[in-house]
Design an enzyme around this catalytic site. Structure first.
Site, PDB file in Angstrom:
ATOM      1  N   GLY A 194      -0.367   0.146  -5.113  1.00  0.00           N
ATOM      2  CA  GLY A 194      -1.628  -0.561  -4.914  1.00  0.00           C
ATOM      3  C   GLY A 194      -2.663  -0.067  -5.894  1.00  0.00           C
ATOM      4  O   GLY A 194      -2.919   1.131  -5.963  1.00  0.00           O
ATOM      5  N   CYS A 240       0.807  -1.223   0.000  1.00  0.00           N
ATOM      6  CA  CYS A 240       0.000   0.000   0.000  1.00  0.00           C
ATOM      7  C   CYS A 240       0.839   1.272   0.000  1.00  0.00           C
ATOM      8  O   CYS A 240       2.018   1.268   0.330  1.00  0.00           O
ATOM      9  CB  CYS A 240      -0.880   0.003   1.224  1.00  0.00           C
ATOM     10  SG  CYS A 240      -1.892  -1.470   1.334  1.00  0.00           S
ATOM     11  N   TYR A 268      12.742  -3.366  -5.694  1.00  0.00           N
ATOM     12  CA  TYR A 268      11.586  -3.547  -6.569  1.00  0.00           C
ATOM     13  C   TYR A 268      10.459  -2.529  -6.430  1.00  0.00           C
ATOM     14  O   TYR A 268       9.998  -1.964  -7.411  1.00  0.00           O
ATOM     15  CB  TYR A 268      11.036  -4.961  -6.340  1.00  0.00           C
ATOM     16  CG  TYR A 268       9.742  -5.246  -7.042  1.00  0.00           C
ATOM     17  CD1 TYR A 268       9.697  -5.475  -8.413  1.00  0.00           C
ATOM     18  CD2 TYR A 268       8.543  -5.288  -6.338  1.00  0.00           C
ATOM     19  CE1 TYR A 268       8.490  -5.731  -9.055  1.00  0.00           C
ATOM     20  CE2 TYR A 268       7.334  -5.554  -6.980  1.00  0.00           C
ATOM     21  CZ  TYR A 268       7.316  -5.771  -8.335  1.00  0.00           C
ATOM     22  OH  TYR A 268       6.145  -6.031  -8.969  1.00  0.00           O
ATOM     23  N   GLY A 279       1.438  -1.680   5.728  1.00  0.00           N
ATOM     24  CA  GLY A 279       2.151  -2.708   6.485  1.00  0.00           C
ATOM     25  C   GLY A 279       1.279  -3.912   6.700  1.00  0.00           C
ATOM     26  O   GLY A 279       0.333  -4.157   5.948  1.00  0.00           O
TER      27      GLY A 279
END
Ligand code: SF4
Length: 450
Positions: free
Chosen positions: A35, A7, A238, A105
């Site tokens: 997201g 997120c 990434y 998280g």
């Protein structure tokens, strides 16, 4: 390239009484890569919290009128579900009475926490881990609520919250998920990545501390529970955009150094270096430069094809890779190719890519180099890295993986090389199976046994 993203969050306060909804919208657009399933924001209009949330991309969720919602404090969220299905109830920010929370998280002990809060009379409407955080703050007030969150909730979290008309920010004791902040003459903003600040002309000021609660309006900081920092290395490898700064380091600079380090550790005689788009481009260019060989775009990505991991069967995933990447024989035909990618998770996608580069791209040799160490264990801190069973490197050697993907050679960056390049204390959960919290360590053991 098989992993799902996590997120993105943003929180903003206008020091000069300006409305913040449009800034939240722009910030969420900049964080869209974190997201794509849903988005939302909550703004305090002086009396109450107004929420706007929906499923889909940021652009699809908000209408022009939403950007005119009045209020000088706001928080926003782009969602990738680490727990729960994506129903509209699960879209963040979670709002309850005078509290709203946007969270990045994962609460590893969500079920334990949920039962505890249900025992206090809270009824859960969603399956999203910002909801219990909202209840903690509602029940105990901001300071005691965050103290209890840091004491009782295990996992990783960077959060922005509105409580009783004020903006608060807090980050877990290890600072695993990123959170940066910036300021200009009108606004103070907190966000997962600095690109959210850039798009709003807000100057990056720095990384937000772990284990700390901040009352943004007062500028009052309370240290709650601080442990040694454990930055998620995947943000550099990434997730984050290359134009972001996180933990005070440029993602682009780290990726350049990853490519160079990989060239030192795992050179190969080759004719051309080809990135697997998009993330690995920066590292592939520096790998090529370090070896003094050409870099070229040999795989052209169709941007309009959805993500391959959602394809339910191996056959369909294979088909999706074919639809997504077209190999150019003009670049690769008859040549010794090095493919650079950020990581290998299941290896099924990589196997397909090696096959199309060899067969349709007519490459003479296909070597694979990876800018992270083997992913040997799942992530319990908010990144969707699958179970041990699905992770090829949890049970196979590098040579076995090479055979599986059909490459002429395969090499990963070493753990030491990664640490040297990032130069910050990193989380080693997925690359070494080291977890920093007791519940997660125990959970990892149980999952492994299974
Ligand atoms: S386990 Fe891996 S993916 Fe998860 S937070 Fe740690 S470094 Fe990031």
């Amino acid at each position: 390239m098989e992993k799902r993203e996590e997120c993105g969050i943003v929180g903003v306060y206008s020091k000069t009484g300006k409305n913040v909804a449009a800034l939240l919208y722009r910030a969420l657009i900049a964080l869209q890569h974190r997201g794509q399933d849903a988005a939302g924001f909550a703004v305090f209009d002086g009396k109450k919290i107004i929420g706007r949330r929906g499923l889909g991309l940021v652009e699809e969720v908000f209408a022009e009128k939403d950007l005119k919602v009045e209020g000088r404090i706001g928080i926003g969220h782009t969602r990738y579900p680490t727990i729960g299905n994506c129903r509209v109830e699960d879209v963040q920010p979670s709002i309850y009475k005078e509290t709203a929370v946007a969270h990045n998280g994962h609460l590893a002990n969500y079920d334990v926490v949920k039962r505890r809060l249900e025992g206090m009379g809270y009824r859960f409407k969603a399956t999203v881990d910002s909801e219990p955080l909202t209840y903690y703050i509602d029940k105990f007030g901001i300071e005691e609520g965050v103290r209890r969150i840091m004491g009782e909730c295990e996992g990783a979290y960077s959060d922005v919250a509105i409580h009783k008309g004020r903006l608060y920010v807090f980050r877990d004791p290890f600072g695993i998920r990123p959170l940066v902040w910036g300021e200009n003459k009108d606004f103070v903003m907190f966000a997962s990545e600095s690109v959210a600040l850039d798009i709003n002309d807000i100057e990056y000021k720095g990384d937000f501390e772990n284990g700390v609660l901040l009352d943004v309006i007062e500028g009052k900081k309370i240290e709650i529970l601080k442990k040694e920092r454990r930055n998620c290395m995947f943000e550099y490898v990434y997730f984050s955009r290359p134009d972001s700064i996180i933990n005070d380091k440029s993602v682009r600079d780290v990726r350049i150094a990853l490519g160079e380090q990989l060239a030192v550790e795992a050179p190969v005689k080759c004719d051309v270096v080809v990135p697997i788009p998009d993330t690995s481009r920066t590292a592939a260019a520096s790998y090529a430069a370090k070896l003094g060989v050409p870099y070229d775009e040999g795989l052209i990505k169709n941007r309009y094809i959805g993500r391959t991991f959602i394809m339910p069967t191996q056959e369909k995933r294979k088909e999706a890779v074919r639809l997504k990447l077209n190999p150019m024989k003009e670049v690769m035909g008859g040549k010794r190719i090095v493919l650079i990618d950020d990581s290998i998770v299941r290896a099924t996608t990589m196997r397909e890519i090696v096959s199309i580069v060899r067969n349709r791209g007519r490459a003479k040799e296909v070597h694979v180099r990876i800018t992270s160490p083997p992913i040997i264990a799942p992530c319990f801190y908010g990144v969707d890295i699958p179970t041990y069973k699905e992770l090829i490197a949890s049970s196979k050697s590098v040579e076995e993986i090479r055979k599986f993907i059909g490459a002429d050679s395969l090499a990963y960056l070493s753990v030491d090389g990664l640490k040297k390049v990032i130069g910050l204390p990193i989380c080693e959960g997925c690359i070494a199976g080291k977890y920093y919290t007791p519940f997660v360590s125990k959970m990892a053991e149980v999952v492994k046994q299974k």
